[in-house]
Design a protein around this motif. Structure first.
Motif, PDB file in Angstrom:
ATOM      1  N   UNK A   2       0.837  -1.196   0.000  1.00 11.52           N
ATOM      2  CA  UNK A   2       0.000   0.000   0.000  1.00 11.52           C
ATOM      3  C   UNK A   2       0.872   1.246   0.000  1.00 11.52           C
ATOM      4  N   UNK A   3       0.362   2.249  -0.646  1.00  9.16           N
ATOM      5  CA  UNK A   3       1.064   3.511  -0.746  1.00  9.16           C
ATOM      6  C   UNK A   3       1.215   4.126   0.636  1.00  9.16           C
ATOM      7  N   UNK A   4       2.406   4.613   0.917  1.00  7.17           N
ATOM      8  CA  UNK A   4       2.626   5.253   2.211  1.00  7.17           C
ATOM      9  C   UNK A   4       1.963   6.621   2.244  1.00  7.17           C
ATOM     10  N   UNK A   5       1.343   6.915   3.345  1.00  5.14           N
ATOM     11  CA  UNK A   5       0.656   8.198   3.502  1.00  5.14           C
ATOM     12  C   UNK A   5       1.108   8.854   4.797  1.00  5.14           C
ATOM     13  N   UNK A   6       0.892  10.163   4.881  1.00  3.57           N
ATOM     14  CA  UNK A   6       1.160  10.868   6.135  1.00  3.57           C
ATOM     15  C   UNK A   6       0.339  10.177   7.220  1.00  3.57           C
ATOM     16  N   UNK A   7       0.914   9.932   8.383  1.00  3.99           N
ATOM     17  CA  UNK A   7       0.206   9.173   9.411  1.00  3.99           C
ATOM     18  C   UNK A   7      -0.942   9.992   9.981  1.00  3.99           C
ATOM     19  N   UNK A   8      -1.861   9.282  10.556  1.00  2.00           N
ATOM     20  CA  UNK A   8      -3.090   9.890  11.056  1.00  2.00           C
ATOM     21  C   UNK A   8      -2.805  11.114  11.920  1.00  2.00           C
ATOM     22  N   UNK A   9      -3.535  12.175  11.598  1.00  2.00           N
ATOM     23  CA  UNK A   9      -3.398  13.385  12.408  1.00  2.00           C
ATOM     24  C   UNK A   9      -2.215  14.257  12.033  1.00  2.00           C
ATOM     25  N   UNK A  10      -1.441  13.829  11.005  1.00  2.00           N
ATOM     26  CA  UNK A  10      -0.356  14.679  10.502  1.00  2.00           C
ATOM     27  C   UNK A  10      -0.682  15.045   9.060  1.00  2.00           C
ATOM     28  N   UNK A  11      -0.060  16.077   8.561  1.00  2.00           N
ATOM     29  CA  UNK A  11      -0.376  16.490   7.199  1.00  2.00           C
ATOM     30  C   UNK A  11       0.773  17.269   6.607  1.00  2.00           C
ATOM     31  N   UNK A  12       0.724  17.392   5.288  1.00  2.00           N
ATOM     32  CA  UNK A  12       1.714  18.178   4.566  1.00  2.00           C
ATOM     33  C   UNK A  12       1.131  19.549   4.303  1.00  2.00           C
ATOM     34  N   UNK A  13       1.943  20.561   4.466  1.00  2.00           N
ATOM     35  CA  UNK A  13       1.537  21.920   4.115  1.00  2.00           C
ATOM     36  C   UNK A  13       2.247  22.274   2.825  1.00  2.00           C
ATOM     37  N   UNK A  14       1.471  22.626   1.813  1.00  2.00           N
ATOM     38  CA  UNK A  14       2.028  22.829   0.475  1.00  2.00           C
ATOM     39  C   UNK A  14       1.842  24.274   0.029  1.00  2.00           C
ATOM     40  N   UNK A  15       2.668  24.716  -0.930  1.00  2.00           N
ATOM     41  CA  UNK A  15       2.407  26.013  -1.523  1.00  2.00           C
ATOM     42  C   UNK A  15       1.109  25.928  -2.345  1.00  2.00           C
ATOM     43  N   UNK A  16       0.297  26.965  -2.453  1.00  2.00           N
ATOM     44  CA  UNK A  16       0.600  28.289  -1.922  1.00  2.00           C
ATOM     45  C   UNK A  16       0.171  28.511  -0.469  1.00  2.00           C
ATOM     46  N   UNK A  17      -0.412  27.481   0.159  1.00  2.00           N
ATOM     47  CA  UNK A  17      -0.886  27.686   1.526  1.00  2.00           C
ATOM     48  C   UNK A  17       0.258  28.094   2.457  1.00  2.00           C
ATOM     49  N   UNK A  18       1.437  27.561   2.207  1.00  2.00           N
ATOM     50  CA  UNK A  18       2.567  27.885   3.082  1.00  2.00           C
ATOM     51  C   UNK A  18       2.905  29.379   3.052  1.00  2.00           C
ATOM     52  N   UNK A  19       2.496  30.067   1.975  1.00  2.00           N
ATOM     53  CA  UNK A  19       2.752  31.512   1.948  1.00  2.00           C
ATOM     54  C   UNK A  19       1.992  32.211   3.076  1.00  2.00           C
ATOM     55  N   UNK A  20       0.804  31.689   3.374  1.00  2.00           N
ATOM     56  CA  UNK A  20       0.019  32.258   4.468  1.00  2.00           C
ATOM     57  C   UNK A  20       0.693  31.974   5.814  1.00  2.00           C
ATOM     58  N   UNK A  21       1.208  30.756   5.942  1.00  2.00           N
ATOM     59  CA  UNK A  21       1.946  30.410   7.171  1.00  2.00           C
ATOM     60  C   UNK A  21       3.152  31.321   7.343  1.00  2.00           C
ATOM     61  N   UNK A  22       3.834  31.579   6.240  1.00  2.00           N
ATOM     62  CA  UNK A  22       5.011  32.455   6.322  1.00  2.00           C
ATOM     63  C   UNK A  22       4.606  33.867   6.740  1.00  2.00           C
ATOM     64  N   UNK A  23       3.467  34.305   6.243  1.00  2.00           N
ATOM     65  CA  UNK A  23       3.012  35.649   6.584  1.00  2.00           C
ATOM     66  C   UNK A  23       2.703  35.749   8.083  1.00  2.00           C
ATOM     67  N   UNK A  24       2.032  34.713   8.610  1.00  2.00           N
ATOM     68  CA  UNK A  24       1.712  34.718  10.037  1.00  2.00           C
ATOM     69  C   UNK A  24       3.005  34.705  10.863  1.00  2.00           C
ATOM     70  N   UNK A  25       3.948  33.896  10.433  1.00  2.00           N
ATOM     71  CA  UNK A  25       5.202  33.807  11.177  1.00  2.00           C
ATOM     72  C   UNK A  25       5.967  35.127  11.118  1.00  2.00           C
ATOM     73  N   UNK A  26       5.949  35.750   9.950  1.00  2.00           N
ATOM     74  CA  UNK A  26       6.654  37.033   9.816  1.00  2.00           C
ATOM     75  C   UNK A  26       5.990  38.101  10.690  1.00  2.00           C
ATOM     76  N   UNK A  27       4.671  38.088  10.727  1.00  2.00           N
ATOM     77  CA  UNK A  27       3.954  39.047  11.568  1.00  2.00           C
ATOM     78  C   UNK A  27       4.278  38.808  13.041  1.00  2.00           C
ATOM     79  N   UNK A  28       4.335  37.532  13.423  1.00  2.00           N
ATOM     80  CA  UNK A  28       4.694  37.182  14.792  1.00  2.00           C
ATOM     81  C   UNK A  28       6.043  37.781  15.164  1.00  2.00           C
TER      82      UNK A  28
END
Length: 428
Positions: A2-28
């Motif tokens: 079976x194809x390996x997947x991110x384990x339950x309750x974990x996830x990948x953050x991908x662009x462009x969503x990560x740009x929002x994360x970067x903005x929050x971190x920069x504001x912090x």
RNA sequence: GCGGCUAUAGUUCAGUGGCAGAACACCGGACUGUGGCUCCGGGUGUCGUGGGUUCGACCCCCACUAGCCGCCCCA
């Protein structure tokens, strides 16, 4: 297989969503720096004892939600050790404060962190097993003013400014005082006494809480128990004079700078180390998990960890939820476009195209690069998705040293000498 | 940990006990130096996984896994 997947309750953050994360971190980082906080980075795993003693053996976090394992001994002389992925970051920060004798500076330590934490809970939206927190702690010896209500108010005012600056509106600051280390046991005893004759009338959940953690009965959302809960003793009546004065001073300072708040005498927090001021910032539209962040004062935590007297106040903010709140208020974000897409028109021009890209990038431009193997049509299609402009590098351009640049938005096409290209792209 | 709902193409989703579908996306072509708009062609799939029932299962049954909602608890 079976194809390996991110384990339950974990996830990948991908662009462009990560740009929002970067903005929050920069504001912090920007906002917290204005309050003269410095960043601390503690290990992602610690000795299990740190959390057992710091967070509280009987809390749900420690009793059933930690990722704990036995790190095996590698030599006869070495003992195996129980380690745990950090379920929160305050205990680690206080451990570091003690370990590095930061109190010896005589100064208040103002520390913030941004990082992943781990709890083995049932996942839901905005609630993951690896989740991200932004937090800050103000901690120091009493001589540095660490017990002052001014510190509480300053932290709360910083959070209000932070949320405003991020563009989050509609938050509510809810706060309460749970009293000092002697007030709290007295109050809990009074609660138990008041609950004893009536608890059998309450819901099953509340009967259990009345036994295990009477403070949590105050948090009950069960409408049928509402009347009983309303008549229970109030923590405010069990605060000593110093705690009352402390709380009043916090409220007065918030009033002075115009930060809105609600006092909720039933706001209790789950962690054992909280004393005096406790607070939450809540936000509608987060479903059952409506708390954006929570925190409070922890005057005795350092001593619980065998450290010096080092009162402090801090908070932790769920970054996953903060991002959800931000996303709810805006359309799905598109990725940032590059300033230009360079399209070599034959493979023999690839090397030259890379050299051109290097020059433009060194001038600070955001540049993407195609491939001479692509047909020109394909170059245009790709360029149109990735960049605002396309720069053609074909036989003619190479020979003349004058490049063809097309603006995708306007359709305008111009010829620009290579030496002037960086300047031209910057100016438009 | 408990209860409920859900799982089909890259995405959002429809579907019937008897050949696997739509839209958008994607790929190729009309078009060997011009994208978007248009037209033509292409389905790119372990129907979440494993069992069972059946002549036959994407569909019915069971288990598992995952997601979502609520509870416990919590940021």
């Amino acid at each position: 297989m079976t194809l390996l997947k991110a384990v339950r309750g974990t996830r990948d953050l991908l662009p462009p969503e990560t740009e929002l994360w970067e903005r929050v971190e920069a504001t912090t980082r920007r906002v917290f720096a204005r309050y003269n906080f410095g960043e601390i980075r503690t290990p992602i795993f610690e000795d299990t004892q740190l959390f057992a003693r710091g967070v509280g053996e009987e809390t749900d976090i420690v009793s059933k939600e930690m990722y704990t394992w036995e790190d095996r001994a590698r030599a006869q002389s070495e003992k195996s050790q129980s380690l745990t992925l950090r379920p929160e970051n305050t205990a680690g920060v206080v451990r570091a404060y003690i370990e590095h004798k930061m109190g010896e500076t005589g100064l208040l330590q103002k520390l913030y962190y941004i990082g992943p934490q781990f709890r083995r809970e049932r996942p839901q939206k905005g609630r993951y097993r690896q989740f991200w927190q932004i937090g800050a702690e103000v901690i120091g010896p009493p001589s540095a003013g660490s017990e002052s209500p001014l510190r509480d108010a300053e932290v709360l005012e910083m959070l209000a400014s932070f949320l405003d600056e991020l563009g989050i509106s509609g938050w509510t600051l809810v706060l309460n005082s749970v009293g000092c280390s002697t007030d709290r046991p007295r109050y809990v005893a009074a609660l138990r006494e008041a609950l004893a004759p009536v608890k059998h009338q309450m819901s099953e959940d509340n009967q259990r809480r009345a036994e295990t953690n009477p403070l949590r009965v105050l948090d009950s959302k069960d409408p049928s128990d509402e009347a009983i809960v309303a008549n229970l003793p109030k923590i405010a009546d069990y605060l000593d004079e110093a705690s009352k004065a402390h709380f009043a001073a916090v409220l007065a300072a918030l009033d002075a700078c115009g930060v809105q708040y609600e006092v909720n005498p039933r706001l209790v927090r789950g962690l054992d180390y909280y004393t005096r001021t406790t607070f939450e910032f809540t936000h509608g539209g987060l479903g059952a998990q409506n708390a954006l962040l929570g925190g409070g004062r922890y005057d005795g935590l350092s001593e619980m960890l065998d450290g010096p007297k080092a009162p402090g106040i801090g908070f932790a903010m769920g970054l996953d939820r903060l991002i959800l709140t931000l996303q709810a208020g805006q359309a799905e974000s598109a990725p940032t476009l590059a300033d230009a897409f360079i399209a070599p028109l034959s493979e023999s021009l690839n090397a030259e195209a890379l050299a051109l890209a290097r020059d433009l990038r060194r001038a600070g431009l955001r540049i993407d690069l195609g491939d001479g193997a692509f047909r020109i049509k394909k170059s245009f299609e790709i360029g149109n998705k990735l960049a605002r402009k396309i720069v053609l590098l074909g036989e003619d351009e190479q020979r003349s040293g004058i490049l063809t640049v097309k603006n995708f938005a306007t359709g305008e096409q111009t010829k620009i000498p290579r030496g002037e290209l960086a300047q031209a792209l910057q100016n438009s």
